[in-house]
Design a protein around this motif. Structure first.
Motif, PDB file in Angstrom:
ATOM      1  N   THR A   1      -5.351  -6.904  -5.992  1.00  0.00           N
ATOM      2  CA  THR A   1      -4.568  -7.627  -6.944  1.00  0.00           C
ATOM      3  C   THR A   1      -4.798  -9.315  -6.785  1.00  0.00           C
ATOM      4  N   ALA A   2      -4.669  -9.937  -5.617  1.00  0.00           N
ATOM      5  CA  ALA A   2      -4.718 -11.111  -5.395  1.00  0.00           C
ATOM      6  C   ALA A   2      -6.258 -11.907  -5.567  1.00  0.00           C
ATOM      7  N   ARG A   3      -7.168 -11.095  -5.591  1.00  0.00           N
ATOM      8  CA  ARG A   3      -8.647 -11.428  -5.967  1.00  0.00           C
ATOM      9  C   ARG A   3      -8.596 -11.459  -7.340  1.00  0.00           C
ATOM     10  N   GLY A   4      -8.115 -10.505  -8.046  1.00  0.00           N
ATOM     11  CA  GLY A   4      -8.142 -10.494  -9.366  1.00  0.00           C
ATOM     12  C   GLY A   4      -7.415 -11.379 -10.280  1.00  0.00           C
ATOM     13  N   LEU A   5      -6.449 -11.954  -9.551  1.00  0.00           N
ATOM     14  CA  LEU A   5      -5.289 -12.923 -10.377  1.00  0.00           C
ATOM     15  C   LEU A   5      -5.335 -14.457 -10.230  1.00  0.00           C
ATOM     16  N   LEU A   6      -6.076 -14.700  -8.728  1.00  0.00           N
ATOM     17  CA  LEU A   6      -5.903 -15.989  -8.156  1.00  0.00           C
ATOM     18  C   LEU A   6      -7.261 -16.625  -8.368  1.00  0.00           C
TER      19      LEU A   6
ATOM     20  N   SER B   1       0.862  -1.223  -0.043  1.00  0.00           N
ATOM     21  CA  SER B   1       0.062   0.089  -0.025  1.00  0.00           C
ATOM     22  C   SER B   1       0.966   1.304  -0.036  1.00  0.00           C
ATOM     23  N   GLY B   2       1.905   1.064   0.603  1.00  0.00           N
ATOM     24  CA  GLY B   2       2.929   2.345   0.548  1.00  0.00           C
ATOM     25  C   GLY B   2       3.554   2.682  -0.780  1.00  0.00           C
ATOM     26  N   ILE B   3       4.078   1.645  -1.584  1.00  0.00           N
ATOM     27  CA  ILE B   3       4.386   1.889  -2.781  1.00  0.00           C
ATOM     28  C   ILE B   3       3.344   2.059  -3.647  1.00  0.00           C
ATOM     29  N   TYR B   4       1.980   1.689  -3.619  1.00  0.00           N
ATOM     30  CA  TYR B   4       0.949   2.006  -4.181  1.00  0.00           C
ATOM     31  C   TYR B   4       0.771   3.790  -4.182  1.00  0.00           C
ATOM     32  N   ALA B   5       0.800   4.169  -2.881  1.00  0.00           N
ATOM     33  CA  ALA B   5       0.509   5.472  -2.633  1.00  0.00           C
ATOM     34  C   ALA B   5       1.493   6.483  -2.904  1.00  0.00           C
ATOM     35  N   HIS B   6       2.760   6.089  -2.578  1.00  0.00           N
ATOM     36  CA  HIS B   6       3.893   6.862  -2.565  1.00  0.00           C
ATOM     37  C   HIS B   6       4.992   6.526  -3.333  1.00  0.00           C
ATOM     38  N   GLY B   7       4.957   5.497  -4.095  1.00  0.00           N
ATOM     39  CA  GLY B   7       6.044   5.150  -5.099  1.00  0.00           C
ATOM     40  C   GLY B   7       7.294   4.521  -4.271  1.00  0.00           C
ATOM     41  N   ALA B   8       8.604   4.539  -4.889  1.00  0.00           N
ATOM     42  CA  ALA B   8       9.615   3.763  -4.727  1.00  0.00           C
ATOM     43  C   ALA B   8      10.128   4.067  -3.086  1.00  0.00           C
ATOM     44  N   SER B   9       9.947   5.401  -2.727  1.00  0.00           N
ATOM     45  CA  SER B   9      10.495   5.819  -1.712  1.00  0.00           C
ATOM     46  C   SER B   9      10.290   5.080  -0.421  1.00  0.00           C
ATOM     47  N   TYR B  10       8.860   4.611  -0.328  1.00  0.00           N
ATOM     48  CA  TYR B  10       8.327   3.928   0.616  1.00  0.00           C
ATOM     49  C   TYR B  10       9.062   2.500   0.573  1.00  0.00           C
ATOM     50  N   GLY B  11       8.952   1.832  -0.441  1.00  0.00           N
ATOM     51  CA  GLY B  11       9.627   0.381  -0.508  1.00  0.00           C
ATOM     52  C   GLY B  11      11.365   0.497  -0.015  1.00  0.00           C
TER      53      GLY B  11
ATOM     54  N   SER C   1      -0.942  -0.111 -12.097  1.00  0.00           N
ATOM     55  CA  SER C   1      -1.470  -0.199 -13.795  1.00  0.00           C
ATOM     56  C   SER C   1      -2.692  -0.874 -13.770  1.00  0.00           C
ATOM     57  N   ALA C   2      -3.013  -2.043 -13.015  1.00  0.00           N
ATOM     58  CA  ALA C   2      -4.226  -2.706 -13.128  1.00  0.00           C
ATOM     59  C   ALA C   2      -5.390  -2.211 -12.268  1.00  0.00           C
ATOM     60  N   HIS C   3      -5.098  -1.560 -11.362  1.00  0.00           N
ATOM     61  CA  HIS C   3      -6.271  -0.938 -10.232  1.00  0.00           C
ATOM     62  C   HIS C   3      -5.856   0.479  -9.627  1.00  0.00           C
ATOM     63  N   PRO C   4      -5.858   1.353 -10.900  1.00  0.00           N
ATOM     64  CA  PRO C   4      -5.459   2.707 -10.380  1.00  0.00           C
ATOM     65  C   PRO C   4      -6.478   3.410  -9.730  1.00  0.00           C
ATOM     66  N   GLY C   5      -6.358   4.162  -8.986  1.00  0.00           N
ATOM     67  CA  GLY C   5      -7.338   5.194  -8.169  1.00  0.00           C
ATOM     68  C   GLY C   5      -8.079   4.465  -7.038  1.00  0.00           C
ATOM     69  N   LEU C   6      -7.593   3.530  -6.307  1.00  0.00           N
ATOM     70  CA  LEU C   6      -8.212   2.802  -5.378  1.00  0.00           C
ATOM     71  C   LEU C   6      -8.554   3.863  -4.120  1.00  0.00           C
ATOM     72  N   ALA C   7      -9.563   3.543  -3.839  1.00  0.00           N
ATOM     73  CA  ALA C   7     -10.248   4.536  -2.675  1.00  0.00           C
ATOM     74  C   ALA C   7      -9.173   4.425  -1.513  1.00  0.00           C
ATOM     75  N   ASN C   8      -9.010   3.222  -1.065  1.00  0.00           N
ATOM     76  CA  ASN C   8      -8.127   2.724   0.118  1.00  0.00           C
ATOM     77  C   ASN C   8      -6.995   2.021  -0.409  1.00  0.00           C
ATOM     78  N   PRO C   9      -5.712   2.656  -0.378  1.00  0.00           N
ATOM     79  CA  PRO C   9      -4.505   2.150  -0.920  1.00  0.00           C
ATOM     80  C   PRO C   9      -3.989   0.790  -0.039  1.00  0.00           C
ATOM     81  N   ASN C  10      -4.631   0.876   1.275  1.00  0.00           N
ATOM     82  CA  ASN C  10      -4.310  -0.620   1.994  1.00  0.00           C
ATOM     83  C   ASN C  10      -4.984  -1.618   1.356  1.00  0.00           C
ATOM     84  N   THR C  11      -5.897  -1.669   0.420  1.00  0.00           N
ATOM     85  CA  THR C  11      -6.562  -2.729  -0.101  1.00  0.00           C
ATOM     86  C   THR C  11      -5.890  -3.338  -1.479  1.00  0.00           C
ATOM     87  N   VAL C  12      -4.733  -2.577  -2.044  1.00  0.00           N
ATOM     88  CA  VAL C  12      -4.135  -2.954  -3.329  1.00  0.00           C
ATOM     89  C   VAL C  12      -3.668  -4.684  -3.293  1.00  0.00           C
ATOM     90  N   PHE C  13      -3.032  -5.018  -2.168  1.00  0.00           N
ATOM     91  CA  PHE C  13      -2.689  -6.347  -2.331  1.00  0.00           C
ATOM     92  C   PHE C  13      -3.809  -7.259  -2.512  1.00  0.00           C
TER      93      PHE C  13
END
Length: 474
Positions: free
Chosen positions: A301-306, A63-73, A286-298
């Motif tokens: 993503t998992a739900r859409g792929l597996l 979620s940190g990478i999604y919201a703020h980019g490489a610096s958080y990672g 790229s696959a889920h831009p603009g999520l209202a809650n960045p905490n949900t990105v993982f």
């Protein structure tokens, strides 16, 4: 299938917790809080990585990478790696301090080293203030996991279920539950993270399609200026707090200094999961831009792929990660309340009061999560900024001879007030981590005051020999 998978794994974890405590039932508070100080190196390893690689790793890091980019990672990975290097030298000394004073909590160490009840209380309150948001951090992650699986569970139901399971872990066997359940948790967590990372690469058509320049902007993959300064100062700051702030929970149960040191050697191997988490986060950009809650990105993503049965494995690993650390945090808080806030409780009653305090903390953490949920890495920063205020005291205990007790207490108070003020006002210092500012003020008070007016001479833990340790204990 998904619900069944999660339910089976959680039931298995409860069974493992019951099995872990089979030989400790009826034991005293030492057995309950620190396992009788008997854990071998391999069990300390699993207890430590079980608490370090929490649900924040699976949910908060992407979620940190999604919201703020490489610096958080970069700062997230960097501080853990540096912390292991420091921990190889510091963690055995932390264990030695606990052994010298027969301590089961960090406030025990501070109070007994300086023979000061006020300092014990100040240390205890400082750590309690710091660990409440850490518990909330786990609840936020668990809420994200359970509410994004398509289950018909409300946020209230999510946090209640998590709290009940965490309470059961502790009630049946104390610290042995987090230690042994962490083994099960690590298996599912590793499988889950690798599955999502590999699925993201396969779905995109290669790593270049996930993290290449044609799919990500420069802001997502590069950093400079204030972001770079924040990352570097955070790495230095949080690497020190890692063992001198959190360390007591997974260092005190060790059977020896050697066991502690041995356990740290292999911990960096666990960091191999991070490339897969980065791939999952960038795929989400790229696959889920603009999520209202960045905490949900993982989880999104998992739900859409597996497929559902594999998603169940991922969800089980994430849920175990959160509940495990939540339980360990609750145990630490319960131990401090029963031993340090109310020290006149008889040894026979301390275990019962610890369980009561665990329940109270879990209720408080659940309520805070429901009314004040936020971005997980923001909560993580607050926890570290507060826990950092015990670092000067630890440095004095480990290495200094004549630090004043009043200076340690005053520095801690100044540091906590500063950390909370900076967090509340969202103050910035040109990119410097605010936690470093509050820690710097604390250090200045402790060692500046002691330099001007030295305190009574005490044997620092780092200079203690076997003979001096026995003499001090007597």
């Amino acid at each position: 299938m998904l619900i069944a998978m999660v339910a089976v794994v959680m039931a298995a974890s409860i069974g493992l917790a019951v099995w872990a405590g089979r030989g400790s039932r009826g034991g005293g508070i030492s057995e309950f809080l620190v396992g009788g100080r008997s854990f071998p190196a391999w069990l300390i390893y699993f207890l430590a990585v079980g608490e370090v690689y929490s649900i924040g790793t699976m949910i908060g890091f992407p979620s940190g990478i999604y919201a703020h980019g490489a610096s958080y990672g970069i700062w997230f990975i960097g501080y853990i790696l540096l912390a292991y290097s420091l921990g190889y030298f510091l963690a055995p000394l932390v264990w030695r301090a606990a052994k010298r004073h027969e301590a089961m909590t960090v406030p025990d160490v501070f109070g007994r080293h300086y023979r000061s009840r006020p300092l014990e209380l100040i240390t205890c309150v400082t750590m309690l203030i710091a660990l409440v948001p850490w518990g909330q951090y786990q609840f936020i992650g668990l809420q994200v996991v359970l509410s994004n699986l398509g289950l018909s569970l409300s946020p209230v139901q999510c946090v209640v279920l998590a709290g009940i399971i965490a309470f059961v872990y502790i009630a049946v066997s104390g610290v042995r539950s987090p230690a042994f359940v962490s083994i099960l948790k690590d298996v599912f967590m590793l499988i889950g993270v690798v599955l999502v990372g590999v699925a993201a690469v396969l779905a995109a058509g290669g790593t270049a399609k996930v993290s290449g320049p044609e799919v990500l902007t420069a802001a997502q993959t590069t950093m400079g200026g204030n972001d770079l300064l924040f990352a570097m100062t955070t790495i230095a700051f949080q690497s020190v707090v890692f063992y001198l702030g959190f360390g007591g929970a997974y260092v005190f149960p060790a059977r020896s200094e050697r066991a502690v040191k041995t356990s740290t050697v292999w911990m960096p191997m666990y960091m191999l999961i991070y490339p897969f988490l980065v791939l999952a986060a960038y795929y989400g950009v790229s696959a889920h831009p603009g999520l209202a809650n960045p905490n949900t990105v993982f989880m999104v993503t998992a739900r859409g792929l597996l497929p559902e049965w594999l998603l169940g494995l991922v969800a089980a690993g994430a849920a175990l990660s959160g509940v495990l650390v939540l339980a360990a945090t609750a145990l630490s808080i319960g131990g401090m309340i029963s031993r340090n806030i109310a020290p006149n409780v008889s040894p026979g009653a301390q275990r019962r009061w610890t369980v009561v305090a665990v329940a109270g903390f879990l209720v408080l953490g659940a309520v805070l999560t429901l009314v004040a949920s936020t971005l997980m890495l923001t909560v993580l920063n607050l926890t570290y900024n507060l826990l950092a205020q015990v670092v000067p005291g630890w440095l004095a205990i480990l290495f200094a001879k004549r630090v004043r007790t009043s200076a340690v207490a005053a520095g801690m108070v100044v540091g906590v007030v500063t950390a909370i003020t900076l967090y509340a006002t969202d103050a910035t210092f040109g990119g410097v981590n605010p936690g470093l500012v509050s820690l710097g003020l604390n250090l200045l008070v402790v060692f500046g005051w002691s330099a001007l007016a030295p305190g009574a001479e005490r044997v620092p833990v780092a200079r203690g020999t076997a003979a001096t340790e026995q003499a001090i204990v007597r």
